[in-house]
Structure formats: C-alpha cells, structure tokens
Design a protein around this motif. Structure first.
Motif, short mmCIF file in Angstrom:
data_model
loop_
_atom_site.label_atom_id
_atom_site.label_comp_id
_atom_site.label_asym_id
_atom_site.label_seq_id
_atom_site.Cartn_x
_atom_site.Cartn_y
_atom_site.Cartn_z
N ILE A 19 0.86 -1.18 0.00
CA ILE A 19 0.00 0.00 0.00
C ILE A 19 0.90 1.23 0.00
O ILE A 19 1.90 1.29 0.71
N LEU A 20 0.55 2.19 -0.82
CA LEU A 20 1.29 3.44 -0.91
C LEU A 20 1.01 4.24 0.35
O LEU A 20 -0.14 4.51 0.67
N VAL A 21 2.06 4.62 1.09
CA VAL A 21 1.86 5.39 2.32
C VAL A 21 2.38 6.81 2.21
O VAL A 21 1.98 7.67 2.98
N ALA A 22 3.27 7.08 1.27
CA ALA A 22 3.79 8.43 1.08
C ALA A 22 4.38 8.56 -0.32
O ALA A 22 4.88 7.59 -0.88
N PHE A 29 11.06 12.10 -7.81
CA PHE A 29 9.89 11.27 -7.50
C PHE A 29 10.28 10.19 -6.51
O PHE A 29 11.17 9.39 -6.78
N LYS A 30 9.66 10.19 -5.33
CA LYS A 30 9.97 9.20 -4.32
C LYS A 30 8.66 8.66 -3.75
O LYS A 30 7.77 9.43 -3.40
N VAL A 31 8.55 7.34 -3.68
CA VAL A 31 7.35 6.72 -3.13
C VAL A 31 7.74 5.70 -2.07
O VAL A 31 8.78 5.05 -2.16
N PHE A 32 6.90 5.60 -1.05
CA PHE A 32 7.09 4.65 0.04
C PHE A 32 5.90 3.70 0.05
O PHE A 32 4.75 4.12 0.02
N LEU A 41 8.69 -1.48 5.32
CA LEU A 41 8.49 -0.25 4.57
C LEU A 41 9.57 -0.18 3.50
O LEU A 41 10.74 -0.40 3.79
N TYR A 42 9.17 0.09 2.27
CA TYR A 42 10.10 0.15 1.16
C TYR A 42 10.05 1.52 0.51
O TYR A 42 9.00 2.17 0.49
N VAL A 43 11.17 1.94 -0.04
CA VAL A 43 11.24 3.15 -0.86
C VAL A 43 11.66 2.73 -2.25
O VAL A 43 12.53 1.88 -2.43
N GLY A 44 11.01 3.33 -3.24
CA GLY A 44 11.35 3.01 -4.62
C GLY A 44 12.66 3.64 -5.03
O GLY A 44 12.99 4.75 -4.61
N THR A 45 13.43 2.94 -5.82
CA THR A 45 14.70 3.46 -6.33
C THR A 45 14.47 4.12 -7.68
O THR A 45 13.33 4.17 -8.17
N ARG A 46 15.53 4.56 -8.31
CA ARG A 46 15.42 5.12 -9.67
C ARG A 46 14.89 4.09 -10.64
O ARG A 46 14.33 4.42 -11.68
N ASN A 47 15.07 2.82 -10.33
CA ASN A 47 14.63 1.74 -11.21
C ASN A 47 13.24 1.21 -10.82
O ASN A 47 12.87 0.12 -11.23
N LEU A 48 12.50 1.98 -10.05
CA LEU A 48 11.18 1.51 -9.61
C LEU A 48 10.25 1.27 -10.79
O LEU A 48 9.67 0.19 -10.91
N MET A 54 12.90 -1.76 -5.23
CA MET A 54 12.65 -1.04 -3.99
C MET A 54 13.67 -1.49 -2.94
O MET A 54 14.15 -2.62 -2.98
N LEU A 55 13.95 -0.59 -2.01
CA LEU A 55 14.86 -0.90 -0.91
C LEU A 55 14.12 -0.85 0.41
O LEU A 55 13.28 0.04 0.62
N PRO A 56 14.42 -1.76 1.32
CA PRO A 56 13.78 -1.70 2.64
C PRO A 56 14.30 -0.48 3.42
O PRO A 56 15.47 -0.12 3.31
N CYS A 57 13.44 0.14 4.19
CA CYS A 57 13.80 1.33 4.97
C CYS A 57 14.28 0.97 6.36
O CYS A 57 14.92 1.80 7.03
N VAL A 58 13.97 -0.22 6.83
CA VAL A 58 14.29 -0.65 8.19
C VAL A 58 14.88 -2.06 8.12
O VAL A 58 14.36 -2.89 7.37
N PRO A 59 15.93 -2.33 8.89
CA PRO A 59 16.45 -3.72 8.90
C PRO A 59 15.36 -4.70 9.36
O PRO A 59 14.61 -4.43 10.30
N ASN A 60 15.29 -5.83 8.68
CA ASN A 60 14.24 -6.82 8.99
C ASN A 60 14.27 -7.31 10.42
O ASN A 60 13.22 -7.62 10.99
N ASP A 61 15.45 -7.38 11.03
CA ASP A 61 15.51 -7.91 12.40
C ASP A 61 14.90 -6.96 13.43
O ASP A 61 14.66 -7.36 14.56
#
Length: 87
Positions: A19-22, A29-32, A41-48, A54-61
């Motif tokens: 779900i798009l949250v931001a 252009f940046k989407v979360f 939570l993921y942020v889209g990269t230039r290759n989105l 997409m890259l994770p914003c928080v370590p999974n652990d």
C-alpha cells in the motif's frame, strides 16, 4: 486509488499486499510502500518504474509483528517514523 495507479505502472500483482503510504511531488519522484504481509516499509529506487526495484527502509531484524511478551506490534512504518521524529 493512488496505490492502484502506481502499482499498475510498476506491474505489481493485482492482489499485492503493498500500500502506498507516502509520495513526494518534487522533481525527485519518491514513493514509500508498506508491505502489509511482512510489515516492511520500502522506498522506490530510480529503477522503480522499469524494474520494480525497492529498498527496505528498516532492517528486517527490527520488525516485530507478533511479540510474544506483549500485545504491541512494531512494523517498519512505526519504527521509521519514530526514528525520523528523533532526528
């Protein structure tokens, strides 16, 4: 509606749990996206758009969706917002 519009451009599965949250409306252009299945939570990269990258914003652990010792849930969105507020 925005989630459906953007995920349609990225070629996500129509039953995707994202779900798009931001989103930024600046020249960069940046989407979360929040993954409702794993709480990340993921942020889209230039290759989105071309690759869905997409890259994770928080370590999974650090993500704790079910804590046996309490009823509190901590997904990546909450952790990211807490860190953002501290900074």
């Amino acid at each position: 509606m925005e989630t459906q519009k953007i995920t349609g451009q990225i070629s996500f599965d129509s039953r995707s749990k994202y779900i798009l949250v931001a989103a930024s409306l600046t020249s960069i252009f940046k989407v979360f996206f929040l993954n409702c299945t794993n709480g990340q939570l993921y942020v889209g990269t230039r290759n989105l758009l071309p690759d869905g990258e997409m890259l994770p914003c928080v370590p999974n652990d650090l993500i704790n969706l079910q804590n046996d010792s309490s009823d509190q849930r901590q997904d990546a969105m909450l952790l990211w917002l807490e860190e953002h507020a501290q900074r």
